[in-house]
Scaffold this motif. Structure first.
Motif, PDB file in Angstrom:
ATOM      1  N   GLU A 993       0.671  -1.264   0.072  1.00  0.00           N
ATOM      2  CA  GLU A 993      -0.013   0.024  -0.047  1.00  0.00           C
ATOM      3  C   GLU A 993       0.716   1.226   0.022  1.00  0.00           C
ATOM      4  OE1 GLU A 993      -3.271   2.454   0.041  1.00  0.00           O
ATOM      5  OE2 GLU A 993      -3.226   0.523  -0.221  1.00  0.00           O
ATOM      6  N   TRP A 994       1.930   1.343   0.524  1.00  0.00           N
ATOM      7  CA  TRP A 994       2.746   2.306   0.690  1.00  0.00           C
ATOM      8  C   TRP A 994       3.621   2.614  -0.276  1.00  0.00           C
ATOM      9  CZ3 TRP A 994       0.448   5.231   4.173  1.00  0.00           C
ATOM     10  CH2 TRP A 994      -0.333   4.877   4.912  1.00  0.00           C
ATOM     11  N   LEU A 995       3.881   1.678  -1.149  1.00  0.00           N
ATOM     12  CA  LEU A 995       4.924   1.659  -1.936  1.00  0.00           C
ATOM     13  C   LEU A 995       4.056   2.076  -3.510  1.00  0.00           C
ATOM     14  CD1 LEU A 995       7.635  -0.955  -1.179  1.00  0.00           C
ATOM     15  CD2 LEU A 995       7.541   1.711  -0.850  1.00  0.00           C
ATOM     16  N   TRP A1121       8.570   5.743   4.472  1.00  0.00           N
ATOM     17  CA  TRP A1121       7.957   4.954   3.325  1.00  0.00           C
ATOM     18  C   TRP A1121       8.515   5.759   2.130  1.00  0.00           C
ATOM     19  CZ3 TRP A1121       6.745   0.450   2.719  1.00  0.00           C
ATOM     20  CH2 TRP A1121       6.105  -0.229   3.960  1.00  0.00           C
ATOM     21  N   ALA A1122       8.685   7.310   2.135  1.00  0.00           N
ATOM     22  CA  ALA A1122       8.858   8.120   1.062  1.00  0.00           C
ATOM     23  C   ALA A1122      10.459   7.777   0.841  1.00  0.00           C
ATOM     24  CB  ALA A1122       8.784   9.396   1.445  1.00  0.00           C
ATOM     25  N   LYS A1123      11.311   7.531   1.734  1.00  0.00           N
ATOM     26  CA  LYS A1123      12.844   7.430   1.479  1.00  0.00           C
ATOM     27  C   LYS A1123      12.724   6.052   0.809  1.00  0.00           C
ATOM     28  CE  LYS A1123      14.325  10.940   4.166  1.00  0.00           C
ATOM     29  NZ  LYS A1123      15.280  12.103   3.635  1.00  0.00           N
ATOM     30  N   ALA A1124      12.038   5.051   1.215  1.00  0.00           N
ATOM     31  CA  ALA A1124      12.084   3.658   0.684  1.00  0.00           C
ATOM     32  C   ALA A1124      11.634   3.722  -0.907  1.00  0.00           C
ATOM     33  CB  ALA A1124      11.242   2.725   1.335  1.00  0.00           C
ATOM     34  N   LYS A1125      10.695   4.539  -1.145  1.00  0.00           N
ATOM     35  CA  LYS A1125      10.266   4.655  -2.252  1.00  0.00           C
ATOM     36  C   LYS A1125      11.599   5.244  -3.352  1.00  0.00           C
ATOM     37  CE  LYS A1125       7.031   7.584  -5.124  1.00  0.00           C
ATOM     38  NZ  LYS A1125       6.055   8.497  -4.963  1.00  0.00           N
ATOM     39  N   GLY A1126      12.114   6.320  -2.749  1.00  0.00           N
ATOM     40  CA  GLY A1126      13.382   6.819  -3.305  1.00  0.00           C
ATOM     41  C   GLY A1126      14.309   6.039  -3.930  1.00  0.00           C
TER      42      GLY A1126
END
Length: 1491
Positions: A993-995, A1121-1126
């Motif tokens: 959901e968060w990616l 989660w934003a960092k993981a997305k980057g």
């Protein structure tokens, strides 16, 4: 052949009038320089006395620059240093102390302090203006102490022996002694020397009326003397070279100085003196005479002085001495003293280890004082013995008290202050700086590892409270050697350009290879900068990806674009806008709405970060023309020159016509802000703002609304968008838009309009059934009651509404008094898709748990209306994944489910208004960023959506977070990775959901980059709580995801470990808790993007939502989660995968050249990946700087020393065949290489390259030019044409910065009131380019005066602008709180304690109490550190065998027989009284003739 003796005296040639005039001018010039020199010295001495520079005990002065009490910096030149007395010269030229020292020596208990503090920046060297004394002239009258008198006689004796003026047959005993002892006269030899000097017949007048006589009580006051006469004493005679012509062909001795005898040199425990003579170059003398004559003839000013006389210790002459004999000189001379080379060699490693100059000064002072005390002890013991031997004659009474340390006539000790040592260290470093820089430049670099540290910047001196440099940029090579290093104000790219250009030029001139790889801790931010900087990086990327085709998949087509489209109208005036909007409203299909987008100019700072500096410059509109079969038509409105928008356009933007776009709400908000139409925009209904991300997610086309436009077009239309990345932040305010900009802007509105048209054909799957629509027999789908939009777009079952009030529950299930009506509906289930969906208002009897759909089967049940939606006949609707528990194979703590109430959060609580969705290119701080850093126009990288809030990550909403990691996913990914094909194109694995939506495995292209990110920085970017129970497992899993061990090497190591008795269980525990043993000898590979992406994504999805049992919070927050997305986006760009053909490991070498092995016999390896070594180097800088606040020049010296030592150690460890020397003076090895090759015909160190053989380049280190060429030219123009140079007064550190940066004035931060006021005025001026920092720095030069206003770097403008705005807000806040502050002051004045006056006077602390008689012991002595403390024991008077007994009567003194025969006055002093007999008589021949 030596010249024979003249038979008749030679007549002196008469000088011509021209020669007399030349001589007169030369004397006047010399007299003027000497007078100027004396005046300058007097001025400086007076100034220092006024500033109270005498150093008492610690007085706790305050550093006026940084306000740190007691933290004075001995090396900072622009602050007041703690110093002491000034050595000055009296009228006769003897080095004496100032009045403060004399007063201290007169005291019975003078303070033991460092007292040698010389101003090294004085005008001319003392030796330069000294007069040479001819050999046939008596010396000037000098005031002499014990040592000075001794040196005068030594000098006189040297004159005679050198000039052959000794008596016939008299031996030149002093020269013989010096030749046998390498020019040294040791203090132990003073007695024999004095006796030899007194035995030589000389009149008292020849020794300056200073009689010399040996006395035992003066023994401790003699010091060592080094006589430096290289033409007589070194290697058979090495005449010094002239510093001007660099030759010794015409150099002759010129005599000895008259104003001082020698130089005092600071030693470790005591000082010594150096004597030398003056030399003259006849060739340069003749050349100077000719220059003067030419100047007189042409009536021109006297030319620059030409140095033709010089001292034997001249710093420019010593290195030129034949056969390198100048290296034998024992000291480094400063202005009026010197430091022993051994002491200087000790300073270098100690300073590198963090010992401050002041601390080293205290150490030297301690050793000197201890030597003085020990000499005092020897003196008193010898006096006690003499007192006992001569008790009857009372001769011992002539022994005076022992001298104090600073008695100028006796002990006369000088110890250097920290300032003096710092200056000497800087001077020494400056002499070797060129060689140290070449040592760095000669090292090649196949890979660069840059990093910026702010540790060293905290220790640099400040300018009026502001730091001049904040950071240190260091770039290491693949073997860990420092290759580039310089100070920076920030880590912006504009400050790195000049040093990197100099590095490229050096590598080209030296024939070294260009770097092939670059490792940074932020590859997204740094990629474009380094890619454009190095052509080798561009070539390397092309080489890595040579076999790849276009990144688009074969079944995809590029986005269609016609550059000559006739349906585009570009307008800019109000009249054109009014006409275009009116026409648009006539032909537009208002039901379908219009697409909107906006562009604006963005100014970047040096770090590559975007700053919004201008208002919107372009508004793009696309709409369907209903009069021409819904053909799309475009209007581009140029708004950069408009102060307000025309009313028709405002009505369109704020009206009810639907507006479509990706993050179109952000565009509307920006337009409302820039043109002040927020009041009108507030009237637009929210349901008319259609954000395509949310619109597509409600139709289950995507799983995450925070999607970029490129990905959305690719998903919905199947087209690949090819936009020029440089257009994203191009100049949209330009006079004419380029074709590339027009294409970019067209796609931004054309694509969303076509996507909307396609999505509008699909139903909204998130619409719930309304109670009014719940009719009997209606087909419905059962959906989750709570969850995100993506979750609610699924279905768990289907059925129909029945006419019932109560429904019979299955066996074992109890209904909680629920009946149809009041928001509840009875449903007959037909098909179940997700049996695990929990049913509210029911419970099981046997256990406190909620039943699921599986317990009801195809029965009847009563459900809330929120769980029903109208049935849609489609196989594309996803099945609901089930409850939270076990969806990812994890066990969520029971509290997260059992505490969930029926009321919970409704869908409205977790949804977001469509106007807040993110766009992929609008705002730099919203998109195109990874960890807050711009990706230079990469459209696919988004910041986290605003719906990801920490509030949403807590509570019931967590029940819908999870990863559907199934065996099917694993098999799917294995097939994609191993077989190279995607078996099931309809299923996307690892949904989270968060990616963002994961691409299909066959869509990921293995792209490799020569610029790589540091894996460990990437692992640490998503912040996780320290005490979270999942933290350890997460990091181990993430490390295993990034790195893949070499299976063969791992198997070999495991077999060795098992052979050593290690069990399988212990090996597994080592892999989890102590993996270093595996990392140190087993290679690890970072897999290609197509594999790495899934491995890392699985870890994020698996652990990110894991709940901590104690805090009930997930491992990842919204920001994590934003960092993981980057990170996932960077993985797709190839920023972490190992490029093909590049080895990331080297063998770990020992100093002896062999390979390290672990205890299992496996060879150890070292990894070159990442920036860990650079960070470790920066961390070790703390050892050097500690809490030492240094000046800029001192910092450069320390950095150059540490850089050289670090590189040398790395070369010994990692450079094959590099010799282990044990020291770091590599210039000595260079010379040794040359000598061994010349003498023995072999190369001493085959793998050694002489740095001395390299030519110098423009590259420099530490303090370098970090400004642009335009700024340099602007500043130099103002310096030459406007600035008053006489008014500019720079400190020595500022002057040093100017020399190093090549500018007339230093770049300093804002610090003065005048600068702040000028900045405020410039901010209000219309013609000052405040929006562009580069242009503002150039414009600022027009106001620079070098007194109160200094030049600024662009980073100074940027940072001060931010501080200025912040200070304005603070002032406003203080003003608003003024009334409250006044009331607080009244309260504090009214409520305060009453302090009684202190009646006791303040006194000094008590002295140390005396010893009480009862506290003493009865032992005769106590032994401490090998010393017996107590009255010494006299030696026994017993006569020993072989010794002579006492005479019964006094023996007559020895006398010369010949002097006694002829009544000579000196019969008791003549040498003839000794073993030589009468033949050695000095005063009479054999016939009685006086000699």
């Amino acid at each position: 052949m030596p010249r024979g003796k003249d038979l008749a005296p030679r007549k002196r040639r008469k000088k011509t009038d021209a020669e007399k005039e030349v001589t007169r001018l030369a004397k006047e010039e010399k007299k003027r320089r000497r007078q100027q020199h004396d005046d300058e010295m007097k001025r400086k001495a007076d100034h220092k006395r006024k500033m109270n520079f005498f150093r008492p005990f610690d007085c706790g002065d305050t550093n006026i620059d940084n306000g740190i009490p007691g933290n004075r910096d001995d090396s900072t030149d622009d602050v007041i240093m703690e110093t002491t007395d000034i050595i000055d010269t009296d009228d006769d030229g003897i080095i004496t102390f100032s009045e403060e020292i004399d007063a201290g020596c007169a005291d019975e208990d003078p303070s033991i302090v460092a007292n040698l503090d010389i101003d090294e920046d004085a005008a001319d060297d003392l030796d330069e203006g000294a007069e040479a004394e001819p050999d046939n002239q008596a010396p000037s009258k000098l005031k002499c102490g014990v040592q000075a008198t001794f040196m005068i006689h030594i000098q006189e004796r040297l004159k005679k022996e050198i000039a052959n003026k000794t008596k016939a047959l008299e031996r030149k005993w002093l020269l013989d002694h010096l030749k046998m002892n390498d020019g040294w006269i040791r203090k132990e030899q003073a007695e024999s020397m004095i006796r030899s000097l007194t035995s030589s017949r000389q009149s008292p007048s020849t020794c300056n009326d200073a009689t010399i006589k040996w006395a035992k009580y003066n023994r401790p006051y003699y010091k060592d003397i080094k006589v430096w006469l290289p033409d007589l004493l070194l290697l058979g005679g090495c005449t010094p070279c002239c510093p001007s012509c660099k030759s010794d062909s015409h150099v002759v001795r010129h005599g000895f100085n008259t104003n001082h005898i020698g130089r005092e040199v600071i030693g470790l425990t005591e000082n010594y003196y150096i004597l030398t003579c003056r030399y003259k170059c006849k060739s340069c003398e003749q050349k100077k005479r000719e220059l003067l004559q030419a100047a007189i003839a042409e009536e021109s000013p006297v030319p620059v002085k030409l140095k033709y006389t010089f001292m034997g210790w001249d710093a420019e002459s010593l290195p030129l001495t034949a056969l390198g004999a100048g290296d034998e000189f024992p000291a480094i001379l400063t202005w009026r003293a010197g430091i022993d080379k051994e002491l200087l060699d000790l300073m270098r490693p100690l300073f590198d280890k963090g010992v401050r100059p002041e601390a080293f000064s205290d150490t030297i002072l301690e050793l000197h004082a201890k030597e003085h005390t020990r000499a005092w002890l020897r003196y008193e013991r010898e006096f006690m013995l003499e007192k006992r031997k001569n008790a009857l004659d009372k001769d011992w009474a002539a022994w005076p008290e022992f001298s104090s340390m600073y008695d100028p006539d006796l002990w006369n000790d000088h110890t250097p202050t920290g300032t003096y040592l710092a200056k000497a260290y800087k001077r020494s470093n400056q002499e070797m700086r060129l060689h140290l820089d070449k040592e760095v430049k000669k090292r090649g670099a196949k890979s660069l590892h840059p990093d910026t540290s702010y540790k060293e910047g905290k220790n640099l001196c400040q300018w009026r409270g502001k730091s001049i440099f904040n950071g240190l940029e260091t770039v290491l090579t693949e073997v860990g050697e420092v290759r580039i290093q310089h100070h920076v104000v920030s880590d912006s790219h504009d400050q790195k350009t000049t040093p990197l250009e100099a590095f490229k030029k050096t590598t080209q001139e030296y024939g070294l290879p260009q770097p092939q790889l670059i490792f940074t801790d932020n590859p997204s931010r740094d990629y474009n900068f380094y890619f454009n900087m190095f052509e080798s990086i561009q070539q390397q990327k092309a080489k890595f990806n040579a076999g790849l085709s276009d990144l688009a998949a074969p079944n995809e087509s590029s986005y269609p674009f016609d550059p000559e489209t006739p349906h585009l109208k570009i307008i800019s005036t109000a009249e054109e806008i009014n006409l275009a909007i009116a026409s648009m409203m006539e032909i537009m299909d208002t039901q379908k709405g219009f697409a909107l987008d906006s562009e604006h100019k963005v100014t970047f700072n040096g770090r590559g970060m975007g700053k919004e500096e201008s208002k919107i410059g372009l508004i793009q509109i696309a709409f369907f023309n209903k009069s021409e079969n819904d053909r799309i038509q475009y209007i581009f409105i140029r708004t950069h020159k408009l102060k307000k928008l025309p009313i028709p356009l405002v009505r369109l933007l704020s009206g009810p016509v639907p507006v479509i776009g990706v993050n179109v709400g952000g565009d509307l908000a920006r337009i409302a802000h820039d043109f002040d139409i927020g009041h009108a925009m507030g009237n637009r209904p929210k349901n008319t703002i259609i954000n395509l991300g949310t619109y597509a997610r409600k139709r289950d086309v995507i799983q995450n609304g925070a999607i970029g436009m490129k990905q959305l077009i690719k998903t919905v239309l199947g087209l690949t968008v090819d936009k020029n990345k440089n257009d994203t932040f191009s100049d949209w305010n330009a006079k004419e838009l380029s074709a590339s900009q027009i294409k970019y802007a067209l796609i931004d509105v054309d694509g969303p309009l076509k996507v909307f048209l396609e999505l509008s054909k699909k139903p909204d799957l998130t619409q719930r059934l309304k109670l009014s629509e719940a009719s009997i027999g209606k087909l419905v789908d059962v959906v989750p009651r709570y969850g995100s939009v993506a979750c609610m777009a699924t279905r768990a079952a289907s059925g129909r509404i029945i006419d019932a009030v109560y429904c019979e529950s299955p066996e074992g299930i109890v209904q909680s008094k629920v009946r149809a009506g009041a928001g509840m509906v009875a449903v007959q289930l037909d098909t179940i898709y997700s049996p695990s969906l929990q049913i509210p208002h029911y419970r099981k009897i046997d256990k406190n748990a909620k039943p699921t759909l599986a317990d009801f089967g195809n029965g009847m049940l009563i459900l809330p209306i929120q769980m029903l939606k109208e049935h849609i006949e489609s196989d594309e609707i996803r099945e609901y994944g089930g409850s939270v528990a076990n969806q990812s194979g994890l066990t969520v703590p029971a509290t997260s489910i059992s505490q969930r109430g029926d009321e919970g959060l409704s869908s409205q609580n977790v949804s977001v208004d469509e106007s807040n969705e993110e766009c992929d290119h609008d705002l730099p701080h919203q998109n195109n960023t990874v960890d807050g850093s711009r990706l230079n126009g990469d459209d696919d990288i988004d910041e986290y959506s605003q719906e990801y809030t920490d509030d949403y990550l807590t509570g019931n909403a967590l029940d819908d977070i999870g990863i559907d990691l199934t065996l099917d996913d694993i098999e799917l990914l294995r097939a994609s990775a191993v077989e190279g094909e995607f078996v099931s194109g309809d299923r996307i694995p690892l949904h989270c959901e968060w990616l963002p939506d994961a691409p299909s495995p066959n869509e990921i292209c293995d792209v490799y980059s020569p610029q790589l990110g540091d894996v460990f920085h990437a692992m640490n970017r998503p912040y996780v709580p320290i005490n979270h129970e999942a933290k350890k497992g997460y990091f181990v899993a993430l490390q295993n995801a990034f790195f893949v061990y070499n299976e063969e090497q791992m198997k070999h190591l495991v077999d060795r470990m098992k052979d050593s008795g290690v069990t399988d269980g212990e090996i597994e525990r080592m892999k989890y808790f102590n993996s270093q043993i595996f990392i140190s000898c087993v290679e690890r590979q970072v897999p290609p993007p197509s594999i790495l992406y899934w491995r890392v994504r699985a870890v994020f999805a698996l652990y990110g939502s894991m709940i901590d049992g104690k805090t009930n919070k997930p491992l990842f927050t919204a920001k994590a989660w934003a960092k993981a997305k980057g990170i996932l986006t960077e993985i797709l760009l190839g920023y972490y995968s190992d490029p093909p053909g590049m080895c990331m490991y080297t063998k770990r070498m020992r100093r002896n050249g062999t390979v390290h092995k672990n205890k299992y016999g496996i060879e150890m390896i070292e990894c070159i990946r990442g920036t860990n070594r650079t960070e470790a180097y920066h961390k070790n800088l703390i050892v050097t700087f500690r809490h030492w606040h240094t000046g800029i020049e001192m910092s450069d010296c320390l950095l150059s020393e540490r850089r050289h030592r670090h590189n040398h150690r790395c070369s010994e460890r990692r450079r094959f065949g590099f010799p282990t020397l044990g020291h770091f003076d590599t210039w000595l090895v260079d010379q040794l290489q040359i000598l061994v090759l010349a003498n023995r015909g072999r190369v001493l160190y085959p793998n050694w390259s002489n740095s001395s053989d390299y030519r110098d380049t423009d590259e420099s280190f530490d303090t370098v030019a970090i400004h642009s060429l335009e700024l340099d030219e602007a500043l130099k123009y103002e310096w030459e044409n406007r600035i008053n140079k006489q008014a500019v007064k720079l400190t020595s550190d500022q002057s040093y910065m100017c020399r190093r940066m090549g500018v007339p004035l230093p770049f300093l931060p804002f610090s003065t009131q005048e600068e702040n006021q000028l900045f405020a005025n410039c901010a209000l001026a219309d013609d000052f380019p405040m929006q562009n920092a580069d242009e503002a720095a150039i414009a600022w030069c027009k106001y620079v005066d070098g007194v109160t206003i200094f030049p600024k770097l662009p980073v100074h403008i940027r940072t001060h602008k931010e501080a200025f705005e912040r200070n304005m807000r603070v002032k406003d806040c203080v003003e608003r709180a003024r009334s409250g502050k006044e009331r607080l002051d009244e309260l504090n004045n009214a409520v305060k304690p009453t302090v009684a006056a202190n009646s006791e006077a303040v006194t000094c602390p008590d002295a140390l109490p005396p010893i009480h008689p009862n506290a003493t012991h009865n032992e005769p002595h106590v032994i401490t550190a090998g010393t017996a403390i107590g009255l010494p024991v006299y030696p026994s008077d017993k006569r020993r065998r072989g010794s002579r007994g006492h005479d019964k009567k006094q023996r007559a003194p020895r006398s010369c027989g010949r002097c006694k025969l002829y009544n000579g006055e000196h019969m008791h002093e003549c040498v003839g009284r000794g073993r030589g007999g009468n033949d050695a008589c000095q005063y009479f021949d054999f016939d009685g003739t006086p000699r």
